[in-house]
Structure formats: C-alpha cells, structure tokens
Design a protein around this motif. Sequence first.
Motif, PDB file in Angstrom:
ATOM      1  N   ALA A  40       0.852  -1.188   0.000  1.00  0.00           N
ATOM      2  CA  ALA A  40       0.000   0.000   0.000  1.00  0.00           C
ATOM      3  C   ALA A  40       0.885   1.235   0.000  1.00  0.00           C
ATOM      4  CB  ALA A  40      -0.916   0.010   1.213  1.00  0.00           C
ATOM      5  N   ALA A  41       0.953   1.895  -1.155  1.00  0.00           N
ATOM      6  CA  ALA A  41       1.736   3.112  -1.313  1.00  0.00           C
ATOM      7  C   ALA A  41       0.817   4.217  -1.811  1.00  0.00           C
ATOM      8  CB  ALA A  41       2.888   2.876  -2.288  1.00  0.00           C
ATOM      9  N   ASP A  42      -0.339   4.327  -1.174  1.00  0.00           N
ATOM     10  CA  ASP A  42      -1.378   5.229  -1.673  1.00  0.00           C
ATOM     11  C   ASP A  42      -1.419   6.570  -0.952  1.00  0.00           C
ATOM     12  OD1 ASP A  42      -2.250   3.717   0.522  1.00  0.00           O
ATOM     13  OD2 ASP A  42      -4.353   3.775  -0.072  1.00  0.00           O
ATOM     14  N   SER A  76      -4.175   7.760   2.570  1.00  0.00           N
ATOM     15  CA  SER A  76      -4.289   6.340   2.273  1.00  0.00           C
ATOM     16  C   SER A  76      -5.617   5.714   2.692  1.00  0.00           C
ATOM     17  CB  SER A  76      -3.148   5.593   2.969  1.00  0.00           C
ATOM     18  OG  SER A  76      -3.316   4.196   2.849  1.00  0.00           O
ATOM     19  N   ALA A  77      -6.340   5.205   1.698  1.00  0.00           N
ATOM     20  CA  ALA A  77      -7.558   4.445   1.984  1.00  0.00           C
ATOM     21  C   ALA A  77      -7.214   3.084   2.576  1.00  0.00           C
ATOM     22  CB  ALA A  77      -8.378   4.282   0.712  1.00  0.00           C
ATOM     23  N   VAL A  78      -6.082   2.527   2.181  1.00  0.00           N
ATOM     24  CA  VAL A  78      -5.680   1.224   2.720  1.00  0.00           C
ATOM     25  C   VAL A  78      -5.358   1.344   4.195  1.00  0.00           C
ATOM     26  CG1 VAL A  78      -4.038  -0.672   2.545  1.00  0.00           C
ATOM     27  CG2 VAL A  78      -4.817   0.488   0.470  1.00  0.00           C
ATOM     28  N   ARG A  79      -4.675   2.423   4.585  1.00  0.00           N
ATOM     29  CA  ARG A  79      -4.380   2.618   6.012  1.00  0.00           C
ATOM     30  C   ARG A  79      -5.670   2.644   6.830  1.00  0.00           C
ATOM     31  NH1 ARG A  79      -1.730   7.500   5.983  1.00  0.00           N
ATOM     32  NH2 ARG A  79      -3.680   8.612   6.325  1.00  0.00           N
ATOM     33  N   ARG A  80      -6.670   3.340   6.337  1.00  0.00           N
ATOM     34  CA  ARG A  80      -7.957   3.398   7.057  1.00  0.00           C
ATOM     35  C   ARG A  80      -8.614   2.023   7.121  1.00  0.00           C
ATOM     36  NH1 ARG A  80      -8.411   8.072   3.874  1.00  0.00           N
ATOM     37  NH2 ARG A  80      -9.919   7.061   2.472  1.00  0.00           N
ATOM     38  N   ILE A  86       1.238  12.207  10.283  1.00  0.00           N
ATOM     39  CA  ILE A  86       0.710  11.225  11.231  1.00  0.00           C
ATOM     40  C   ILE A  86       1.358  11.509  12.583  1.00  0.00           C
ATOM     41  CG2 ILE A  86       0.608   8.788  11.848  1.00  0.00           C
ATOM     42  CD1 ILE A  86       0.485   8.128   8.887  1.00  0.00           C
ATOM     43  N   ALA A  87       0.583  12.053  13.504  1.00  0.00           N
ATOM     44  CA  ALA A  87       1.115  12.402  14.821  1.00  0.00           C
ATOM     45  C   ALA A  87       1.165  11.192  15.749  1.00  0.00           C
ATOM     46  CB  ALA A  87       0.273  13.517  15.447  1.00  0.00           C
ATOM     47  N   GLU A  88       0.149  10.349  15.673  1.00  0.00           N
ATOM     48  CA  GLU A  88       0.118   9.128  16.483  1.00  0.00           C
ATOM     49  C   GLU A  88       0.588   7.970  15.624  1.00  0.00           C
ATOM     50  OE1 GLU A  88      -3.250   6.172  18.345  1.00  0.00           O
ATOM     51  OE2 GLU A  88      -3.478   8.331  18.732  1.00  0.00           O
ATOM     52  N   PRO A  89       1.743   7.369  15.933  1.00  0.00           N
ATOM     53  CA  PRO A  89       2.259   6.300  15.071  1.00  0.00           C
ATOM     54  C   PRO A  89       1.279   5.141  14.941  1.00  0.00           C
ATOM     55  CG  PRO A  89       3.933   7.018  16.642  1.00  0.00           C
ATOM     56  CD  PRO A  89       2.645   7.666  17.063  1.00  0.00           C
ATOM     57  N   LEU A  90       1.316   4.501  13.789  1.00  0.00           N
ATOM     58  CA  LEU A  90       0.535   3.293  13.600  1.00  0.00           C
ATOM     59  C   LEU A  90       1.065   2.189  14.515  1.00  0.00           C
ATOM     60  CD1 LEU A  90       0.332   3.188   9.698  1.00  0.00           C
ATOM     61  CD2 LEU A  90      -1.509   3.774  11.275  1.00  0.00           C
ATOM     62  N   PRO A  91       0.226   1.230  14.877  1.00  0.00           N
ATOM     63  CA  PRO A  91       0.724   0.116  15.699  1.00  0.00           C
ATOM     64  C   PRO A  91       1.663  -0.806  14.933  1.00  0.00           C
ATOM     65  CG  PRO A  91      -1.560  -0.240  15.073  1.00  0.00           C
ATOM     66  CD  PRO A  91      -1.220   1.156  14.660  1.00  0.00           C
ATOM     67  N   GLY A  97       5.913   4.432   2.789  1.00  0.00           N
ATOM     68  CA  GLY A  97       5.876   5.863   2.527  1.00  0.00           C
ATOM     69  C   GLY A  97       4.842   6.607   3.343  1.00  0.00           C
ATOM     70  N   ASP A  98       4.239   7.636   2.730  1.00  0.00           N
ATOM     71  CA  ASP A  98       3.285   8.482   3.443  1.00  0.00           C
ATOM     72  C   ASP A  98       2.101   7.707   3.981  1.00  0.00           C
ATOM     73  OD1 ASP A  98       4.804  10.734   3.042  1.00  0.00           O
ATOM     74  OD2 ASP A  98       3.619  11.505   1.371  1.00  0.00           O
ATOM     75  N   ALA A  99       1.737   6.629   3.350  1.00  0.00           N
ATOM     76  CA  ALA A  99       0.631   5.816   3.860  1.00  0.00           C
ATOM     77  C   ALA A  99       0.945   5.293   5.255  1.00  0.00           C
ATOM     78  CB  ALA A  99       0.349   4.649   2.913  1.00  0.00           C
ATOM     79  N   ALA A 100       2.224   5.081   5.543  1.00  0.00           N
ATOM     80  CA  ALA A 100       2.633   4.520   6.825  1.00  0.00           C
ATOM     81  C   ALA A 100       3.086   5.577   7.819  1.00  0.00           C
ATOM     82  CB  ALA A 100       3.775   3.517   6.619  1.00  0.00           C
ATOM     83  N   HIS A 101       3.695   6.655   7.333  1.00  0.00           N
ATOM     84  CA  HIS A 101       4.334   7.600   8.265  1.00  0.00           C
ATOM     85  C   HIS A 101       4.465   8.996   7.651  1.00  0.00           C
ATOM     86  CE1 HIS A 101       7.679   6.535   5.659  1.00  0.00           C
ATOM     87  NE2 HIS A 101       7.589   5.264   6.076  1.00  0.00           N
ATOM     88  N   ALA A 102       3.372   9.545   7.169  1.00  0.00           N
ATOM     89  CA  ALA A 102       3.405  10.888   6.602  1.00  0.00           C
ATOM     90  C   ALA A 102       4.051  11.848   7.591  1.00  0.00           C
ATOM     91  CB  ALA A 102       1.995  11.353   6.263  1.00  0.00           C
ATOM     92  N   MET A 103       4.966  12.681   7.086  1.00  0.00           N
ATOM     93  CA  MET A 103       5.724  13.583   7.945  1.00  0.00           C
ATOM     94  C   MET A 103       5.876  14.936   7.273  1.00  0.00           C
ATOM     95  SD  MET A 103       9.539  11.896   7.446  1.00  0.00           S
ATOM     96  CE  MET A 103       8.934  10.241   7.812  1.00  0.00           C
ATOM     97  N   PRO A 104       6.132  15.998   8.033  1.00  0.00           N
ATOM     98  CA  PRO A 104       6.408  17.293   7.414  1.00  0.00           C
ATOM     99  C   PRO A 104       7.657  17.209   6.540  1.00  0.00           C
ATOM    100  CG  PRO A 104       5.972  17.546   9.768  1.00  0.00           C
ATOM    101  CD  PRO A 104       6.124  16.079   9.505  1.00  0.00           C
ATOM    102  N   PRO A 105       7.765  18.068   5.519  1.00  0.00           N
ATOM    103  CA  PRO A 105       8.912  17.993   4.596  1.00  0.00           C
ATOM    104  C   PRO A 105      10.164  18.678   5.109  1.00  0.00           C
ATOM    105  CG  PRO A 105       7.428  19.737   3.909  1.00  0.00           C
ATOM    106  CD  PRO A 105       6.774  19.068   5.097  1.00  0.00           C
TER     107      PRO A 105
END
Length: 408
Positions: free
Chosen positions: A156-158, A162-166, A269-274, A285-293
């Motif tokens: 999932a690199a969407d 990310s719809a997959v993350r949701r 993403i402020a609260e990391p995924l489990p 990528g951003d689907a997993a850990h979107a961050m400021p540039p």
Amino acid sequence: MAQSRRAVVIGGGIGGLTAAAALHQSGWDVTVLERAPSLEPVGAAISLAPNSLRALDVIGLGDEIRDLAAWQGDGGLRTPSGCWLSRTDAAAVAARFGGPLVLLHRATLVNSLAALLPTGAVRTGVAATVADPGDTDRPARVSTTDGDLEADLVVAADGVRSAVRRKLFPDHPGTVYSGFTTWRVVIPVPGAEFASHETWGPGRIWGSHPLKDGRVYAYAAAITPAGERAPDDEKAELLRRYGDWHDPIPAILDAARPEDVLRHDVHHIAEPLPAQHRGRVALVGDAAHAMPPTLGQGGNQAIEDAVVLAHHSDDLAAYTAARLPRTVAVARQAVKVARLNLMTNRAGIAVRNTTLAALSKVAPALFLRGFEDIADWRPPQRPYASRQTPADNHQRSTPREGRLHRTR
C-alpha cells in the motif's frame, strides 16, 4: 518449476515503484495499480540523501540517479535580508554523511524506476483498495475498477490520504494538519546564478535550488489556517509574503506564472501506527508515516521502506520491526525541525539565529550532526553504497553495482 508469487502495489509514486522494482528483482510477479491516468508526478523536485541513494544502489539505480541529479551542499542558511547564518559545501556534506545529497525532478526518478519494471507491469487509471488483507492461510484480495485481484503480498503506497491505512487500522486517528502550507515551483529563470539556500523568516521559509537541467526548484512554507487559499492567485500570495526577500527570490517570483505555482497544506501522522503491516498488506511511505517535509525525508523514507520490504517480503512482522522505530523517530524529528524553522517569536528567532551562526563558525561539524543518524542508514541487502567521497571530486568512484539479492 516453482510458481512465482504475486505482489500488487497500490500507488505508482516513488515508494510504490521502488517496492515494485525491488520485489521484481527478487522474483515476484508484480502489478502496479495507479489511480491517475499516467505516472507523471506533480511537478516538483525531490532531495535524496545518502540513505535513500544506498537503497537505490540495491536495485542498481543509485549511480544513474547521482549522474542525473545536481549535488546539493554548496550554499547554506540565510535570513530574509540575505545574511548568511551558515555555509556548507557539497564536499563537506558528502564527507560527513558518506555520500552526496542530490536534487532532481520527481518525474526523472519516477521514469528511471518505471524503466526497471517489465512491460505491462504498471496499470494506470485504475483505482484500487484492499477488500481483504489476507492471512497466513489465504491470499489478500484487492478490489479495482477492473475487477478483483488476489495477491500473496499487497504493498500500500497510496499516500498521505491512504484508503488502505484506514481499512487496516480503522481506529487510528489518521493525519493531522501540521500547521503550515507549502508552495513549489520548477521553472527556468534566465540569467539566475546563485548558491542553493534556505531562508528562514518569522513563520515563513523559502528555498531556492538549481537543478542539473538548468531549471530552478523553489519552495516556500508559511504558517496558515488549514484550507486557506489566496484571494487572487498563489503567485500573488508568494509576492506578498516573499517579494521583498533577498535575491534571487524576486527574480524567481518574476519568472513564475500563476499556473506554475503548486500549493498544498501539510499533514502528518502524529500518532504512530501500531504496525506497518496487517495480514499480507504492507504500508510504505506516506501511507505509513506521513511527515512534514522539513527534513526532506518523506520520499527518502519511502525508498528505504521499499527495499527493506523486499528483504522481509516473507515476514512482514520483521518488516514492521525493522521500519517502525526508525520512521517514527524521523517523523518526530521532522516535526521538531518544523517548529524550529517556522518560529514566530522574534526573541526566540534572534536566539536561534545567533546560535546557528555561532555553530557554523566555531564548530560546523556540530551543525550537521543532527542529520547523521538519518543519513548514515544502510539497507539490509548488499551490495550497497557507491563509496563516493569528496576525494572523488564529484566523480563516480565505483561502477554501477549489481541487482538485488539477499544477504546470506
């Protein structure tokens, strides 16, 4: 003869294509599904640090990208009046981090990655999502506008939305607004000659960087309410905010047309995924850990994810274990840097600027130290790193290295 395993990659951006190339070279049958009608990315550039270049070495692309890109480092940090707070050079940066920082257009990188894939592997204009993440006893299932696909692995690199993350983590709060918006342009600026720089003003930053093809990449960021847009056009907004800053900023703004300016609010993403996976689905990528540039690491971390995923494609728990602590740490550091370079308190800005100027003069190595843990990363696969150093005088020191294989 063993039947090849099938991987479906949702998203044809940099992370998705890198994962597809790495998996293809590991023997996977790969299909990339991209919602957009083509792979042509939004017109902006990307900075690649030594960590992601080593990852690209794993798939045999590192030296090609180094050749196509402009080396970064000759320049530094400035104030809006033009005063230099710090100066760096490309050789010193390469020596410190074990390789260069480079800059190129995203389209160049995307085209090079796509060229590593077999004909027909990329399908554009196809929206896709995960219908079933699968498990050890059943394949994953991907629903597309052309029908369903089964896969032994789904990448999932969407992206940030990310719809997959949701789908995988429905209880996760998702992204939050980072507090600022960004503008980007990639344009020719006739007669412009300047050293790369990033300029920090109260609640605003600007960066100007020459590309190897003669164009200029410029970006800006400012603290604004989410969703705010210019009452006229975004070029006019940039002129209001940055038109009286030092050269070459006015010349770049003069050369830009309103349609050249891209504006996007920043979310992270402020609260990391489990985890960075569930079932047979891995997030990159951003689907997993979107961050400021603000560290320039969003795309770099996506590239790292991709090659580590290829290495752990048979054990996604190991992929999460390898990636989650690092990506969380980098994302948190990017948030801290955003607070530092977008400060609005004038007393705090004065202290910050004085400290940066003193560090640059007295101990320039300390100024770069905060980036070492990021840039020093090595992929789990070999071969990696072209071993470029300043002594190479910006020339390639070793031939392009081989294709992906596992460390035994």
